[in-house]
Enzyme design. Structure first.
Site, PDB file in Angstrom:
ATOM      1  N   ASP A 201       0.936  -1.028  -0.036  1.00 21.53           N
ATOM      2  CA  ASP A 201      -0.053   0.083  -0.022  1.00 21.53           C
ATOM      3  C   ASP A 201       0.664   1.297  -0.091  1.00 21.53           C
ATOM      4  OD1 ASP A 201      -1.757  -1.980   0.296  1.00 21.53           O
ATOM      5  OD2 ASP A 201      -2.645  -1.240   2.251  1.00 21.53           O
ATOM      6  N   HIS A 249       0.670   0.187   7.560  1.00 21.49           N
ATOM      7  CA  HIS A 249       1.203   1.709   7.114  1.00 21.49           C
ATOM      8  C   HIS A 249       1.938   2.117   8.084  1.00 21.49           C
ATOM      9  CE1 HIS A 249      -3.339   1.569   5.031  1.00 21.49           C
ATOM     10  NE2 HIS A 249      -2.184   0.630   4.565  1.00 21.49           N
TER      11      HIS A 249
HETATM   12  N1  ABU Z   1      -4.214   3.295   7.996  1.00 24.53           N
HETATM   13  C1  ABU Z   1      -3.331   3.327   9.299  1.00 24.53           C
HETATM   14  C2  ABU Z   1      -3.934   2.669  10.431  1.00 24.53           C
HETATM   15  C3  ABU Z   1      -2.501   2.294  11.283  1.00 24.53           C
HETATM   16  C4  ABU Z   1      -2.858   2.039  12.794  1.00 24.53           C
HETATM   17  O1  ABU Z   1      -3.955   1.499  13.051  1.00 24.53           O
HETATM   18  O2  ABU Z   1      -1.983   2.183  13.744  1.00 24.53           O
END
Ligand code: ABU
Length: 367
Positions: A201, A249
Site C-alpha cells: 500500500d 502503514h
Molecule cells: N491506516 C493506518 C492504520 C494504522 C494503525 O492502526 O496504527
C-alpha cells in the site's frame, strides 16, 4: 536494524529527458516543503466489502472468525459527519492557498471480478493508501486488499490530467492475490501477506528526499520494496524497514515535521529501531496520544492521533483533540491548525491518510 538498499549508491539521475518538466502537476520530494496541491479523499459510497481471507488477515485479525467482519455500509451519521469534516479540511487548505483535488464519487458496493475471485470496493477515504507521489512520478500501488484493486478508477481523470501535464504515471504490476498470498490470523506467520508477488500500500512509504522509507509489514512485502526501488531508479534509495510495526502503514509510527525533526510513536519506536537516517535528527518519542474513540468496530489504532501532515515546515494540520501533541509541536516551534476527523478510527484514517500531497515547492535533496 534492517535498512536494506536494493541498488547501488545514491546518485542524481534523470529517467528520461522528457520526464523532467517544470510543468508537471506532480512534483513532491518530502513530507514538509510548502504545499501547493493536495488530493483530499471522500467517504460517499464507502462500505466494508464482502469478507475474504485478506480482509480478515489485514484489517480484522483480532476477530475470531471471518464471519464476524461487520460488512456493509458505514452508519449514516459516520458518513454525514465525515463528509462535513473532509469538506472543512478542503476549505481550510484552499484558504491557505493550496489547490485541492477530490476523487470522483463512487458506489463501492458494485461487484467486480478478476479471473481468480470476485469482490466489491471499500472507499475513497484514504488516497494516501492508494497513490504514491515521488518527484514527478505518481504510482498506483499494488494494493494488498482485493477490495482495493480498482479504487484508482475514481482518480482516473486526475491521473490523466497529471499525465498530460508531464508527470510520469506508473501502475505497479496488478497483483493476483490468490488465497495462498494471505496468512490467516492464528497461523503463526509474522505478516499477513507472503512474498509470492510485489505488494504494498502506498501508505507504507514516507519520502525524505532521495531516501524513501518503506515499512515491511502486513501491507508491504520485500518484493514490493524491490519493485519500488527499480521503478524509482538509482536516484533514490528505498530503505526496507522490517522492525518498526508489523501491521498496516507507516504513518501512525513516524511523522516527518521538517529536516531534522521527526515525531516517533513511542509505543513502537525507540533508539534501537529508529531508522539510521534519523540518528542525527531531533526525535520526539511521543506517548500521550488521546483515544478519540470509534463507532462499531475500529479499523485502526489510537495512534491515528499522530497521523498528521505538514502544510509547510512551520505549520501542521493536527486533530484538535490531540492536545499533548499540539503542545509538543509548539515546544518545537511548529504552529498547528487544529481540525477534526470525528470518525478517524472507525474509518481507518487520520489527516495524513485522507490526503495525498502531489505538489510541494522545493528541491530534491539527500538529507
Ligand atoms: N491506516 C493506518 C492504520 C494504522 C494503525 O492502526 O496504527
Amino acid at each position: 536494524m534492517s535498512s536494506t538498499p536494493f541498488r547501488g549508491p545514491v546518485a542524481a539521475r534523470t529517467h528520461h529527458p522528457e520526464e523532467t518538466t517544470t510543468a508537471s502537476l506532480v512534483r513532491v520530494h518530502n513530507e514538509w516543503d510548502p504545499l501547493e496541491e493536495m488530493i483530499v479523499g471522500r467517504i460517499e459510497g464507502a462500505q466494508v466489502p464482502a469478507p475474504d481471507r485478506g480482509l480478515w488477515a489485514i484489517e480484522y485479525p483480532e476477530l475470531p472468525s471471518i464471519e464476524q467482519i461487520p460488512i456493509g455500509p458505514f452508519p449514516r451519521r459516520v458518513v454525514d459527519e465525515t463528509i462535513e469534516d473532509l469538506d472543512l479540511l478542503a476549505e481550510a487548505l484552499e484558504k491557505l492557498g493550496v489547490r485541492v483535488r477530490r476523487p470522483d464519487v463512487c458506489d463501492h458496493a458494485t461487484p467486480f471480478r478478476t479471473p481468480d475471485w470476485e469482490s466489491s470496493g471499500l472507499s475513497n477515504y484514504c488516497p494516501r493508501d492508494l497513490l504514491l507521489a515521488v518527484g514527478e512520478t505518481i504510482i498506483e500501488a499494488p494494493m494488498t486488499l482485493r477490495a482495493r484493486q480498482y479504487e484508482s478508477v475514481s482518480y482516473r481523470s486526475l491521473l490523466m490530467e497529471y499525465f498530460e501535464s508531464g508527470a510520469r504515471w506508473l501502475c505497479a504490476p496488478r497483483p493476483r492475490l490468490l488465497d495462498s498470498v494471505y496468512r490467516l490470523p492464528g497461523s503463526g506467520a509474522r505478516f499477513a501477506i507472503d512474498e509470492s508477488e510485489p505488494l504494498f500500500d502506498a501508505a507504507n512509504v514516507l519520502r525524505v528526499g532521495r531516501n524513501i522509507l518503506y515499512q515491511v509489514s502486513d501491507t508491504g512485502n520485500h518484493l514490493g520494496a524491490r519493485w519500488l526501488q527499480r521503478a524509482l531508479g538509482s536516484g533514490y534509495r528505498v530503505h526496507a524497514l522490517d522492525n518498526l510495526y508489523d501491521s498496516a502503514h507507516i504513518d501512525t509510527t513516524l511523522t516527518l515535521v521538517r529536516p531534522g525533526l521527526v515525531v516517533a510513536n513511542a509505543a513502537r519506536v525507540s533508539r534501537e529501531n529508529l531508522p539510521p537516517l534519523f540518528r542525527s535528527w531531533d526525535v520526539v518519542y511521543f506517548k500521550d496520544v488521546v483515544d478519540t474513540g470509534y463507532v462499531g468496530h475500529p479499523i485502526s489504532s489510537v495512534w491515528l492521533g499522530v497521523n498528521f501532515f505538514m502544510v509547510n515546515p512551520h505549520l501542521a494540520i493536527v486533530d484538535r483533540r490531540q492536545t499533548a501533541l499540539i503542545r509538543e509541536l509548539a515546544r518545537h516551534r511548529v504552529d498547528v491548525l487544529p481540525l477534526l476527523l470525528r470518525h478517524a478510527r472507525t474509518l481507518g484514517g487520520g489527516f495524513h491518510c485522507v490526503t495525498l500531497d502531489v505538489r510541494r515547492r522545493g528541491e530534491l535533496d539527500s538529507y
